[in-house]
Design an enzyme around this catalytic site. Structure first.
Site, PDB file in Angstrom:
ATOM      1  N   PRO A 168     -11.563  -8.563   5.536  1.00  0.00           N
ATOM      2  CA  PRO A 168     -10.271  -7.921   4.953  1.00  0.00           C
ATOM      3  C   PRO A 168      -9.400  -8.889   4.620  1.00  0.00           C
ATOM      4  O   PRO A 168      -9.297  -9.959   5.184  1.00  0.00           O
ATOM      5  CB  PRO A 168      -9.680  -7.035   6.146  1.00  0.00           C
ATOM      6  CG  PRO A 168     -11.177  -6.633   7.064  1.00  0.00           C
ATOM      7  CD  PRO A 168     -11.967  -7.928   7.016  1.00  0.00           C
ATOM      8  N   CYS A 169      -8.741  -8.762   3.306  1.00  0.00           N
ATOM      9  CA  CYS A 169      -7.951  -9.541   2.816  1.00  0.00           C
ATOM     10  C   CYS A 169      -6.193  -9.316   2.994  1.00  0.00           C
ATOM     11  O   CYS A 169      -5.558  -9.808   2.200  1.00  0.00           O
ATOM     12  CB  CYS A 169      -8.280  -9.972   1.359  1.00  0.00           C
ATOM     13  SG  CYS A 169      -8.160  -8.582   0.167  1.00  0.00           S
ATOM     14  N   GLN A 170      -6.149  -7.973   3.223  1.00  0.00           N
ATOM     15  CA  GLN A 170      -4.770  -7.344   2.987  1.00  0.00           C
ATOM     16  C   GLN A 170      -3.774  -8.245   3.547  1.00  0.00           C
ATOM     17  O   GLN A 170      -2.601  -8.259   2.900  1.00  0.00           O
ATOM     18  CB  GLN A 170      -4.745  -6.108   3.709  1.00  0.00           C
ATOM     19  CG  GLN A 170      -5.530  -4.840   3.041  1.00  0.00           C
ATOM     20  CD  GLN A 170      -6.748  -4.827   3.261  1.00  0.00           C
ATOM     21  OE1 GLN A 170      -7.414  -5.929   3.914  1.00  0.00           O
ATOM     22  NE2 GLN A 170      -7.537  -3.778   3.014  1.00  0.00           N
TER      23      GLN A 170
END
Length: 466
Positions: A168-170
């Site tokens: 995940p890159c959030q």
């Protein structure tokens, strides 16, 4: 160059679940493509074919069938070449943070197996299993020791020799909060642990560009993620990192990404590197320019008023549904639709003197200039985001074409709407053959695709292993 139509027919029989009639029609459409433009084995062929006047004069359905036949012929040649040259890939992938498997959409086509995958969220994991029923899906938190051990053991048992990790890159994305304390930033740690124990030949890690500049705290020490990877793995792996834009790799949309490719040392295997960029980009016109006008459904007016604004609404809706079950009119409110009807290709409705974005009470909306904005025909599409259903979100609106001039002398532009899911799938390079279940929520799939990496780019990178 002559077509191998007999080989093509045999390949369709053995590799596609088509009826005899469909196979016959597909071969006929390929012959027709060859009559319009003599076949040559280059990805630019379809682009050149679509520019031919004879092709443009065909009905929408015939053009779609010919495109499909040409794409299948490319698949036939790719698969045939692998078999003839004795270079069929022996790649078995562990997919980490697999989501619903967007990245893997072309793997079966190029002979890559995915025996094991992991996804945290059950709804996504369940859909992955419907799309890829032969994969052992492990649903659970990779930071949980029991889940981690299960992933490692099942990967070793199934002969996994390649790992794909798309954390995940959030916490690192410029679209998000850039929260250095976001615990998801540390998910690279269990990935490194899995690499050490599974010992794959190859590793593919994908994230936002800021992934390469993100600092995480490991046992009281602040360290850049790339430095941590190098420190833990450089003794066993050749490590190459890149910042790329998928528009340079045959994908008709822009998406900047950090990519890390690793190759195990002392194995006598080719070092994995990024393929060369394309010399020509695929534009919105190339990707969806052939599709006919589709009007949006306006949710806050009567049926009579809808047909007054869009007299051909149901005709166009019916034609679109024949193209794809996912090509259906997006739903919008009237004030947004009217604003976009008066907005030319590539422009934002904020520049309109009269028909600018308005609130429900009639007040002018204040917002970013990349919202209420049409895309351009002459460039690749803007990056697909999770919020791709809304006119009011960033550059989500169809490019449109000048449709007519009204009685007040105003230019009215077609397709005053967000892109359909079908159009989103095209610009994200998801193949039409991808077996998405009929009963899945369109809104759910839209958000998931907005998180994904275009699978054609992934295919190009994996093809560079040979």
């Amino acid at each position: 160059m002559e077509l191998d139509l007999e080989g093509y027919r045999d390949w369709l029989i053995n590799n596609q679940n088509y009826s005899k009639k469909t196979i016959s029609n597909t071969v006929s459409r390929m012959k027709r493509a060859n009559r319009i433009l003599s076949w040559f084995n280059d990805p630019v062929y379809l682009f050149e074919l679509e520019r031919e006047s004879e092709f443009k004069e065909l009905s929408c359905s015939v053009r779609s069938q010919i495109r499909r036949a040409v794409k299948l012929y490319f698949e036939f040649l790719d698969n045939g070449k692998s078999t003839r040259d004795g270079k069929a890939r022996d790649i078995k992938v562990l997919s980490l943070f697999a989501n619903i498997g967007v990245a893997e959409a072309y793997f079966d086509e190029i002979g890559i197996e995915v025996p094991v995958a992991n996804e945290l969220e059950k709804r996504r994991a369940d859909l992955y299993s419907k799309i890829y029923p032969e994969t052992n899906m492990i649903c659970g938190d990779i930071t949980n020791e029991e889940i981690l051990e299960k992933i490692i053991n099942l990967s070793i048992e199934n002969g996994v020799n390649t790992i794909v990790a798309t954390p995940p890159c959030q916490g690192m994305s410029t679209v998000g909060r850039l929260d250095k304390n976001d615990k998801r930033n540390k998910l690279i740690v269990p990935v490194i642990e899995i690499i050490k124990r599974v010992k794959p030949k190859y590793v593919f890690i994908e994230n936002v560009p800021n992934f390469l500049n993100t600092i995480i705290n490991i046992e009281g020490e602040d360290v850049l993620i790339p430095h941590l990877i190098e420190r833990e793995l450089k003794s066993d792996y050749l490590i190459n990192d890149y910042v790329i834009d998928t528009k340079n790799y045959s994908v008709p949309s822009t998406r900047e990404r950090a990519i890390i490719l690793m190759t195990q040392k002392n194995m006598g295997i080719k070092e994995w590197k990024m393929p060369e960029k394309d010399t020509q980009m695929v534009t919105m016109q190339d990707a969806i320019g052939h599709l006919p006008i589709l009007d949006p459904y306006i949710t806050d007016i009567s049926e009579d008023e809808l047909l007054e604004i869009f007299p051909r609404f149901y005709e166009r809706k019916s034609e679109a549904e024949k193209i794809s079950k996912w090509h259906i009119p997006p739903h919008h409110v009237k004030r947004q639709v009217i604003a976009m009807q008066h907005t030319p290709t590539g422009c934002t409705a904020f520049d309109n003197e009269k028909h600018y974005p308005k609130k429900e009470n009639g007040e002018r909306v204040r917002g970013y200039r990349n919202t209420y904005k049409r895309q351009n025909w002459s460039t690749p599409a803007y990056t697909v985001t999770m919020d791709n259903r809304k006119i009011s979100s960033q550059e989500n609106v169809h490019p449109g074409r000048l449709e007519y001039v009204n009685s007040e002398g105003e230019e009215i532009y077609s397709d005053p709407r967000a892109l359909t899911l079908y159009e989103i799938m095209i610009i994200m390079s998801i193949p039409e053959s991808w077996p998405l279940p009929d009963d899945i929520s369109e809104a759910f799939v839209r958000r998931i695709i907005g998180e994904g990496i275009p699978p054609l780019f992934v295919k190009r990178v994996f093809e560079n292993l040979n």
